[in-house]
Scaffold this motif. Structure first.
Motif, short mmCIF file in Angstrom:
data_model
loop_
_atom_site.label_atom_id
_atom_site.label_comp_id
_atom_site.label_asym_id
_atom_site.label_seq_id
_atom_site.Cartn_x
_atom_site.Cartn_y
_atom_site.Cartn_z
N ASP A 160 28.24 28.61 26.45
CA ASP A 160 28.92 29.70 27.16
C ASP A 160 29.79 30.46 26.17
N ARG A 161 29.76 31.79 26.25
CA ARG A 161 30.55 32.62 25.35
C ARG A 161 31.75 33.22 26.06
N LEU A 162 32.80 33.42 25.30
CA LEU A 162 33.95 34.14 25.83
C LEU A 162 33.63 35.63 25.80
N CYS A 163 34.11 36.33 26.80
CA CYS A 163 33.83 37.76 26.93
C CYS A 163 35.11 38.46 27.39
N LEU A 164 35.04 39.76 27.51
CA LEU A 164 36.14 40.55 28.04
C LEU A 164 35.73 41.08 29.40
N ILE A 165 36.63 40.99 30.38
CA ILE A 165 36.39 41.61 31.67
C ILE A 165 37.50 42.63 31.93
N CYS A 166 37.12 43.73 32.54
CA CYS A 166 38.07 44.77 32.90
C CYS A 166 37.54 45.50 34.12
N ARG A 167 38.41 46.28 34.75
CA ARG A 167 37.94 47.08 35.86
C ARG A 167 37.11 48.25 35.34
N ARG A 168 36.28 48.79 36.21
CA ARG A 168 35.38 49.87 35.79
C ARG A 168 36.12 51.18 35.51
N ASP A 169 37.39 51.26 35.91
CA ASP A 169 38.19 52.44 35.57
C ASP A 169 39.03 52.22 34.32
N HIS A 170 38.82 51.11 33.61
CA HIS A 170 39.56 50.79 32.40
C HIS A 170 38.96 51.58 31.22
N PRO A 171 39.78 51.98 30.24
CA PRO A 171 39.27 52.73 29.08
C PRO A 171 38.16 52.02 28.31
N LEU A 172 38.15 50.68 28.34
CA LEU A 172 37.13 49.94 27.60
C LEU A 172 35.84 49.73 28.40
N ALA A 173 35.84 50.12 29.64
CA ALA A 173 34.70 49.81 30.51
C ALA A 173 33.41 50.48 30.08
N ARG A 174 33.49 51.51 29.26
CA ARG A 174 32.28 52.19 28.82
C ARG A 174 31.55 51.42 27.71
N LYS A 175 32.24 50.44 27.13
CA LYS A 175 31.65 49.68 26.01
C LYS A 175 30.73 48.58 26.53
N ARG A 176 29.64 48.33 25.79
CA ARG A 176 28.77 47.19 26.07
C ARG A 176 29.16 45.98 25.24
N THR A 177 29.64 46.24 24.02
CA THR A 177 30.14 45.19 23.16
C THR A 177 31.44 45.66 22.52
N LEU A 178 32.26 44.71 22.14
CA LEU A 178 33.52 45.00 21.47
C LEU A 178 33.76 43.99 20.36
N ARG A 179 34.31 44.47 19.25
CA ARG A 179 34.80 43.55 18.24
C ARG A 179 36.22 43.14 18.62
N TRP A 180 36.61 41.98 18.16
CA TRP A 180 37.92 41.46 18.55
C TRP A 180 39.05 42.39 18.13
N ASN A 181 38.91 43.02 16.96
CA ASN A 181 40.01 43.89 16.50
C ASN A 181 40.11 45.19 17.31
N GLN A 182 39.12 45.45 18.16
CA GLN A 182 39.19 46.64 19.02
C GLN A 182 40.04 46.40 20.27
N LEU A 183 40.53 45.19 20.44
CA LEU A 183 41.37 44.89 21.60
C LEU A 183 42.83 45.28 21.36
N GLN A 184 43.16 45.60 20.12
CA GLN A 184 44.53 46.00 19.80
C GLN A 184 44.93 47.23 20.63
N GLY A 185 46.16 47.20 21.11
CA GLY A 185 46.69 48.34 21.86
C GLY A 185 46.39 48.31 23.34
N HIS A 186 45.70 47.29 23.82
CA HIS A 186 45.39 47.18 25.25
C HIS A 186 46.15 46.01 25.86
N THR A 187 46.48 46.14 27.12
CA THR A 187 47.14 45.05 27.85
C THR A 187 46.14 43.93 28.07
#
Length: 302
Positions: free
Chosen positions: A165-192
């Motif tokens: 099982d892999r760890l993933c990111l979940i967010c609401r569909r109105d979240h700024p990151l919701a358009r992404k299919r994949t994210l690098r860990w360093n792209q989480l900076q600046g988000h709650t």
């Protein structure tokens, strides 16, 4: 007190047939042997159960009171023998297993559904514990086997890998990151962020993988259970790092699941049982079903 099964069987048969001769024939014993069995039971109980004349057999008050209980005891014993004998329904019974809560969200329900179709009379107790709690339940024989994370090793337990099982990111569909299919860990900076806390079994895994890469997780909320993180995300309080297994399919249509890469952070689940332990037939059937499912899926991450 020693339970005199033969004596109870003699008493119940005589009382049912109202005849010593017919009871002896029914039990395939001689009349003197039948009489001895009844006498031994009456001596053990210290009461007379039957009154016998040359023409009739009748119950004493004590016998009238004891008869339904004796019948029930013999019925229960007969049922137990049928359930445990290899020639009967050896797979019937009650079993107890332990698992970490995440496994109980997506992985286990489908398996239990299949198991219940095969063995509809069985009852299953599930102890959903932390990783240490699962191992302890198996060690203490509170559960016949467990499904646990593989990061814990115990000398008295054997483990069989069954699930990745892999760890993933979940967010609401109105979240700024919701358009992404994949994210690098360093792209989480600046988000709650909502992240596993120090008491979570997922935190040591994150620290082990991300620590050497100097990847920091700026957490606004720390939680111990993934179910809490999912609830916070559903309320719009941020994005959360959770195992993919913690998201029931279709349960949260307003949430988006995004793969976290570079690196993948993956955990393995194992079947745990005591070394040298022999599982009950009902537990063995479920154990083999889980292992067969793992073999067919070949440990593919969810």
């Amino acid at each position: 007190m020693k339970i005199d099964v033969l004596g109870m069987q003699a008493f119940v048969t005589i009382a049912t047939l109202s005849s010593f001769a017919r009871a002896a024939d029914s039990l395939a014993v001689t009349s003197p042997a039948l009489t001895r069995r009844l006498s031994n039971l009456e001596s053990q109980l210290g009461v007379k159960l039957l009154e016998r004349t040359t023409r009739s057999v009748s119950l004493t008050p004590a016998g009238t009171s004891f008869l339904p209980r004796a019948r029930q005891l013999l019925d229960d014993l007969s049922t137990a023998f049928r359930e445990i004998s290899v020639g009967g329904q050896a797979l019937r019974g009650t079993l107890t297993i332990a698992c970490v809560p995440t496994v109980g969200v997506r992985f286990l329900p489908s398996l239990l559904s299949e198991y219940s179709r095969r063995h509809p009379d069985n009852r299953i107790r599930i102890l959903d514990h932390t990783s240490h709690g699962v191992a302890e339940a198996v060690q203490q024989r509170e559960a016949e086997f467990g499904i646990n994370m593989s990061n814990l090793q115990f000398s008295d337990l054997e483990s069989i890998p069954v699930l990745a099982d892999r760890l993933c990111l979940i967010c609401r569909r109105d979240h700024p990151l919701a358009r992404k299919r994949t994210l690098r860990w360093n792209q989480l900076q600046g988000h709650t962020l909502i992240v596993p806390g120090s008491g979570s079994s997922n935190r040591p895994l994150l620290d082990t993988v991300l620590g050497p890469l100097n990847i920091q997780l700026p957490a606004t909320y720390e939680v111990q259970r993934s179910s809490t993180a999912v609830g916070l995300v559903a309320q719009g309080l941020g994005a959360a790092i959770v195992p993919q297994l913690s998201i029931p399919p279709g349960a949260y249509p307003n949430l988006k699941v995004i793969a976290l890469v570079d690196p993948y952070v993956e955990r393995t689940f194992v079947l745990l049982r005591r070394k040298g332990a022999e599982l009950s037939p009902p537990a063995q059937a479920l154990f083999e079903l889980i292992r067969a499912r793992a073999m067919s899926q070949r440990m593919t991450p969810t």
